[in-house]
Enzyme design. Structure first.
Site, short mmCIF file in Angstrom:
data_model
loop_
_atom_site.label_atom_id
_atom_site.label_comp_id
_atom_site.label_asym_id
_atom_site.label_seq_id
_atom_site.Cartn_x
_atom_site.Cartn_y
_atom_site.Cartn_z
N GLU A 75 0.82 -1.22 0.00
CA GLU A 75 0.00 0.00 0.00
C GLU A 75 0.85 1.26 0.00
OE1 GLU A 75 -0.62 -2.63 1.86
OE2 GLU A 75 -2.55 -3.29 1.05
N HIS B 219 -11.29 -4.11 9.15
CA HIS B 219 -11.84 -3.98 7.80
C HIS B 219 -13.16 -3.20 7.80
CE1 HIS B 219 -9.12 -7.35 7.01
NE2 HIS B 219 -9.33 -7.24 5.72
C1 LIG Z 1 -2.48 -4.44 4.28
C2 LIG Z 1 -3.50 -5.26 3.59
N1 LIG Z 1 -3.64 -5.16 2.27
C3 LIG Z 1 -4.58 -5.89 1.62
C4 LIG Z 1 -5.39 -6.74 2.32
C5 LIG Z 1 -6.47 -7.52 1.60
N2 LIG Z 1 -6.05 -8.90 1.51
C6 LIG Z 1 -6.37 -9.78 2.47
S1 LIG Z 1 -5.63 -11.24 2.24
C7 LIG Z 1 -4.91 -10.73 0.81
C8 LIG Z 1 -4.04 -11.66 0.06
C9 LIG Z 1 -2.91 -12.09 0.91
O1 LIG Z 1 -2.11 -12.93 0.21
P1 LIG Z 1 -1.05 -13.83 0.93
O2 LIG Z 1 -0.22 -13.01 1.85
O3 LIG Z 1 -0.36 -14.60 -0.12
O4 LIG Z 1 -1.92 -14.78 1.86
P2 LIG Z 1 -3.02 -15.87 1.40
O5 LIG Z 1 -4.31 -15.15 1.33
O6 LIG Z 1 -2.61 -16.41 0.08
O7 LIG Z 1 -3.02 -16.87 2.48
C10 LIG Z 1 -5.22 -9.42 0.54
C11 LIG Z 1 -4.77 -8.65 -0.62
C12 LIG Z 1 -5.21 -6.81 3.71
N3 LIG Z 1 -5.98 -7.60 4.48
N4 LIG Z 1 -4.26 -6.08 4.33
#
Ligand SMILES: Cc1ncc(C[n+]2csc(CCOP(=O)(O)OP(=O)(O)O)c2C)c(N)n1
Ligand SMILES: [Mg+2]
Lengths: 345, 333
Positions: free
Chosen positions: B65, B134
């Protein structure tokens, strides 16, 4: 491992006569291995029930399922006790159970009940049993990484024989908090193990599209710590890597970055339409399901027989059913208490 | 009536349409954010835009971000018109540095020699069971910063028109989009039009109480107004729409007519939007017209909880608005 029991050494003696037995099976006692299998069943069944309750409209909000990733959670937690900390993620049900939480209080949290681990305040994304050393699941990608480093700083100051294990996803490796945290853990040689559960995607974005290195473990080079990539769907590979990294951390040699290659067979969350991946890819990974693979190894190496495996599975199922009953019959929180727990006094 | 006059689309479709029109008209408009491409955005607002305009203009960022918002700021500084989507407004906290220290101040610090026409879209608010990290309504934080414009449309018509207005001016604009509004339908003309940033909109005229509301609270205030009508309480509802610059003039004029003010907003009550509106009244000649103390009805002094009953209790509901308005009419200074 330093705490090897007679039972384990007997098992080890038998196993050491066989070729190709993964190291992990020599470290742990029969009970520990049964416990690991049971936890994998509990995680799978917890999440299947969670999914089911969503589909039937019984629960609220969103949730992130780790179905297909159980070996990583359970394998990593094998050498940990309640004195060791973990920080977890939005996809944290597995970590929570692997660290020793009770499914009943987890379901209760999931259903927003007063008897839940967070008294209904947190929900799926925040379920954690702090009594087991779980410092929290996290709604913020990368949010738990510096917190784990802080826990490791405490451990060092308090001269405890413990580690902090930090779970995060592949997506988190592009947050500033990841890079800042690995650097500090390294310069201060803190007892922390960074565990990247690389399930190939951060939401819809593949690591090829998001990440400048091929293996996330390669990031470790920049922070002068060992970085290893393991088959995250192989319980024994994950557990061996964890044993080694935990030993290194406890002996004061500093952090390790472990990358567990795995896959979430379900969508990212409730809203996922799976537009970014193919059915073939999902099926190929589903065929590498960590649970049958673990069962297969336990059978092949003569550690457990079919009957014993069935007993473990049934015990897990009984626990899930009574957990569900407990949660469903629990009371909702009192809305008048909404602003409790904001401050300590 | 033409087709266009009766056409109803959702709030999220209205934003989609504004972005599509802008991208067709102006090569400089690009979209950036997490999962805004093939996924279509966490709330499906960008939809198929990646297929219409290609991945060069609809850019999926890594989960970064601070960096992502900063890249948008840098691109805006150098001739592009980026629209940056945060998946949830809560994650703008990770990008505060670039928003508050850089985007907001750059023009001023450089003596007016540059401009930063970046637009940031921030889905906000509770009501979806997404819990503490959220569900926040942090718009007042940003509205505290000179150099930023902060808008919060509440109808599909305004969502499209205000986004198109934002694209026509040269300062950073933050658009807070309440998640519960995305599916709301309303009349939206097909072509290009703008709704100015700044003026509030009176959604209902009344003579007994002025309610100034933001985001989803506008809809709740209008619902409350219907209930109150049955009790012979005639409510005026002002949709603030823009937090900075704030249209205090219209609020002052309204309070002079009704002599009573209720501020309803979802963000935490203390040190929030309501304080600013109340102060504007107290500092103006409307002060002498007040027949009752001002009431602020905001979010509870706690994070947004998960459990549905708790979540409802943590932010104003229609009943709360009705109760406060009744109170105002009964009370005398
Ligand atoms: C700072 C932040 N940015 C975006 C999100 C939205 N978001 C939640 S999970 C996710 C994907 C995360 O990917 P990863 O770290 O690979 O974990 P996975 O979901 O694959 O277990 C996103 C973009 C968030 N919760 N927090
Ligand atoms: Mg991932």
């Amino acid at each position: 491992m330093d705490t090897i029991s007679n039972e384990a050494s007997n098992l080890n003696n038998n196993l050491s006569r066989m070729a190709n037995v993964p190291e992990a099976y020599r470290y742990f006692t029969l009970d520990q291995l049964k416990g690991a299998l049971k936890k994998m069943y509990l995680i799978r069944r917890f999440e299947e029930e969670a999914e089911d309750s969503y589909q039937r409209g019984l629960t609220y909000g969103t949730m992130h399922l780790s179905i297909g990733q159980e070996a990583s959670a359970v394998g990593i937690c094998m050498p940990l006790s309640n004195a060791d900390y973990i920080t977890s993620t939005h996809r944290g049900h597995g970590h929570c159970i692997a660290k020793g939480a009770e499914p009943g209080k987890m379901f209760a949290e999931f259903f927003g009940k007063e008897t839940g681990y967070c008294r209904g305040r947190g929900g799926s994304m925040h379920i954690a049993d702090v009594t087991t050393g779980n410092l929290g699941a996290n709604g913020i990608v990368g949010g738990g990484i510096p917190i784990a480093v802080g826990a490791a700083l405490s451990i060092k100051h308090q001269k405890k024989n413990a580690v902090a294990v930090c779970f995060f996803g592949d997506g988190a490796n592009n947050e500033g908090s990841f890079h800042e945290s690995l650097n500090m853990a390294s310069i201060w040689k803190l007892p922390v193990v960074f565990v990247c559960e690389n399930n190939q995607y951060g939401m819809s974005t593949s690591i090829e599209r998001s990440t400048s290195v091929k293996n996330i473990a390669d990031r470790a080079v920049s922070y002068s710590m060992p970085g290893i990539t393991v088959d995250g769907n192989s319980f024994s590979d994950v557990a061996s890597a964890s044993v080694e990294a935990v030993a290194r951390a406890k002996s004061g040699e500093g952090p390790t970055l472990i990358e567990c290659l795995t896959y979430r067979t379900r969508g990212h969350s409730r809203s996922d339409r799976n537009r970014y991946r193919t059915k073939e890819e999902i099926d190929a990974w589903a065929a590498r399901d960590p649970i049958p693979r673990f069962e297969g190894e336990l059978l092949n190496f003569g550690i457990l027989n079919e009957t014993m495996i069935a007993e473990v599975r049934e015990a897990a199922e009984r626990e899930i059913q009574s957990a569900l009953e407990f949660a469903k019959s629990s009371p909702d929180p009192d809305p008048l208490q909404v602003a409790n727990f904001v401050y300590s006094s | 009536m033409t087709d266009s006059a009766i056409r109803e689309i959702s709030f999220s479709q209205a934003i989609y349409e504004a972005m599509a029109l802008a991208m067709e008209a102006d090569e400089r408009v690009i979209l950036m954010g997490e999962d805004i491409g093939v996924y279509g955005g966490a709330f499906q607002v960008t939809g198929d835009l990646v297929h219409r305009f290609g991945p060069e203009r609809v850019i999926d960022t890594p989960i970064s971000e601070l960096g992502g918002a900063g890249v948008a700021v840098g691109a805006a500084l150098t001739g592009m018109r980026p629209i940056f989507e945060f998946q949830f407004s809560d994650f703008a906290t990770l990008a505060m540095e670039q928003i508050v220290n850089q985007a907001a101040k750059m023009r001023y610090m450089l003596g007016g020699e540059v401009s930063v026409p970046v637009i940031m879209r921030l889905p906000c608010g509770s009501g979806s069971g997404a819990a503490a990290q959220h569900s926040q309504s942090l718009e007042a934080w940003f509205a505290h910063v000179p150099g930023l414009k902060v808008i919060e449309p509440t109808t599909p018509y305004d969502a499209k028109g205000m986004l198109l207005a934002a694209l026509e001016q040269n300062d950073p604009v933050l658009i807070f989009e309440h998640k519960l509004l995305y599916k709301m339908k309303g009349h939206v003309p097909e072509g290009h039009y703008t709704v100015p940033i700044g003026p509030s909109e009176t959604r209902r005229q009344g003579k007994d109480v002025t309610i100034v509301a933001t985001a989803i609270m506008v809809a709740r205030a209008l619902e409350a107004a219907v209930i109150l009508e049955g009790e012979n309480i005639d409510v005026e509802v002002i949709d603030l729409r823009t937090l900075r610059p704030m249209d205090t003039e219209s609020i002052i004029a309204s309070v002079k007519r009704t002599s009573r003010l209720l501020c309803v907003y979802e963000g935490v009550k203390t040190l929030g939007i309501g304080a600013e509106i109340s102060a504007a009244i107290v500092e103006s000649d409307a002060f002498g017209f007040l027949d009752a103390p001002v009431i602020r009805l905001g979010g509870q002094e706690c994070p947004i909880p998960y459990s549905p009953g708790l979540e409802r209790a943590s932010v104003p509901q229609v009943d709360d608005i009705v109760r406060c308005a009744r109170d105002l009419v009964r009370r005398k200074i």
